[in-house]
Design an enzyme around this catalytic site. Structure first.
Site, PDB file in Angstrom:
ATOM      1  N   ASP A  52      -4.677  -0.555   2.328  1.00 21.87           N
ATOM      2  CA  ASP A  52      -5.377   0.636   2.832  1.00 21.87           C
ATOM      3  C   ASP A  52      -6.574   0.259   3.693  1.00 21.87           C
ATOM      4  O   ASP A  52      -7.709   0.656   3.410  1.00 21.87           O
ATOM      5  CB  ASP A  52      -5.836   1.522   1.668  1.00 21.87           C
ATOM      6  CG  ASP A  52      -4.713   1.857   0.710  1.00 21.87           C
ATOM      7  OD1 ASP A  52      -3.612   2.153   1.191  1.00 21.87           O
ATOM      8  OD2 ASP A  52      -4.945   1.820  -0.515  1.00 21.87           O
ATOM      9  N   GLU A 218       0.752  10.547   1.669  1.00 21.45           N
ATOM     10  CA  GLU A 218      -0.617  10.177   1.316  1.00 21.45           C
ATOM     11  C   GLU A 218      -1.248   9.428   2.487  1.00 21.45           C
ATOM     12  O   GLU A 218      -0.633   9.262   3.541  1.00 21.45           O
ATOM     13  CB  GLU A 218      -0.636   9.308   0.044  1.00 21.45           C
ATOM     14  CG  GLU A 218       0.199   8.047   0.131  1.00 21.45           C
ATOM     15  CD  GLU A 218       0.319   7.324  -1.203  1.00 21.45           C
ATOM     16  OE1 GLU A 218      -0.144   7.856  -2.233  1.00 21.45           O
ATOM     17  OE2 GLU A 218       0.881   6.210  -1.223  1.00 21.45           O
TER      18      GLU A 218
END
Length: 346
Positions: A52, A218
């Protein structure tokens, strides 16, 4: 090290068992992933095992700062985009002040520069839980030891339509701040922020939804280019892969996008389909040594003048093939000439 199944809805675990084939067929039915070729990421040196990623270039000296899930909001730096990258510390070495399980972990920091300082929105949660919160830390330089934790900005609880993780700050067409967030459940939402960027205003609004069980979206990220705001998101299984029992091709992480003239949407894909109706134009999927790419962000590199697409991927070739323990930084340039993001080699 990346924990398996960082923020996957519990239902998603079914995907790797007997229902995996059905899930794959459903995904292919509702969101067609047209076969495409993708450029390989920039070869890198140094410490590039991340998840991420959020990448920011400091204006004062051009130094690159890379932020990652885990390691209490890990910080890596380099003087060149290709590295060598070095791990130098954490955003919150003494944990988050948010009183929730996971406060010692820190997920998906989103870092950007506003009002003369750097803002890092981050998530506190645990696997499969909606007991989640988005926090904020600020720094004048991004260096380790300079971050001040401001605690909770927004939270979710069990039974909510959303999960308050994977935050992203954007400034809308009126100059007002908006926070995009979400993971599984009813997918991607936005909530307006107060002018001090430390609290919310109003109620969350859904901006993207994949109706395919288990609603696998997401990692949303909003980026303005030209007259459009582009909403990027990751869809599919992020992690926990078994090299001997991979999910059906296409069920793993990949990146989609939609765009709108407003930072608040409605966002539509290249065919005009609303992202709230399982829309999305494919930006990046598995190819060559790149498997399950996602967790994306963008920054503008002052050296090349290019917008850089930043993401992680699971390398097919590693000490443990297909293991997200070896999730690696991926970097590509973006070509916007068609009005839609197309990745290029750096």
């Amino acid at each position: 090290m990346h924990r398996r199944g960082r923020h996957t809805h519990p239902v998603a675990m079914l995907v790797t068992t007997g229902t995996s084939l059905l899930f794959g067929l459903l995904l292919l039915t509702v969101r067609s992933c047209v076969a495409a070729s993708f450029p390989n990421p920039l070869p890198l040196s140094g410490s590039v095992l991340i998840h991420d990623p959020s990448l920011v270039q400091r204006a004062s000296d051009g130094k690159y700062f890379l932020f990652t899930t885990h390691n209490k909001g890990g910080i890596l730096t380099a003087t060149k985009l290709a590295g060598p990258w070095t791990s130098v510390g954490s955003i919150l070495p003494s944990d988050s002040s948010i009183n929730l399980p996971g406060r010692d972990d820190i997920w998906a920091p989103d870092v950007s520069f506003h009002n003369g300082q750097y803002y890092a929105y981050y998530a506190v949660s645990t696997f499969g839980s909606q007991q989640s919160a988005i926090g904020l830390a600020t720094s004048s330089s991004m260096d380790p030891g300079t971050w001040t934790d401001h605690g909770q900005v927004f939270a979710s609880s069990t039974g909510a339509a959303f999960n308050a993780i994977d935050p992203n700050l954007a400034i809308d067409e009126h100059g007002s701040p908006v926070l995009t967030f979400g993971s599984f459940w009813s997918d991607i939402f936005q909530v307006n922020l107060q002018s001090n960027l430390q609290g919310t205003s109003g109620s969350p609004v859904q901006v993207s939804f994949n109706s395919t069980n288990p609603q696998p979206e997401e990692g949303a990220f909003v980026w303005k280019h030209g007259s459009f705001f582009y909403l990027f998101f990751s869809s599919g299984l992020c992690c926990g892969f078994d090299a001997n029992n991979l999910p059906p091709a296409g069920n793993e992480y990949k990146v989609f996008v939609g765009r709108s003239s407003s930072a608040h949407g409605p966002f539509v894909d290249k065919s005009g389909k609303d992202l709230r109706q399982t829309g999305g134009t494919l930006v990046l999927a598995s190819h060559d040594n790149v498997y399950a790419p996602g967790g994306q962000s963008i920054f503008t590199d002052s050296v090349s003048g290019k917008d850089i697409f930043v993401y992680h991927y699971v390398p097919v070739k590693s000490a443990q093939p297909y293991s997200d323990v070896y999730a690696t930084l991926g970097l590509n340039a973006i070509d916007w000439s068609s009005g839609w993001p197309v990745l290029q080699s750096l």
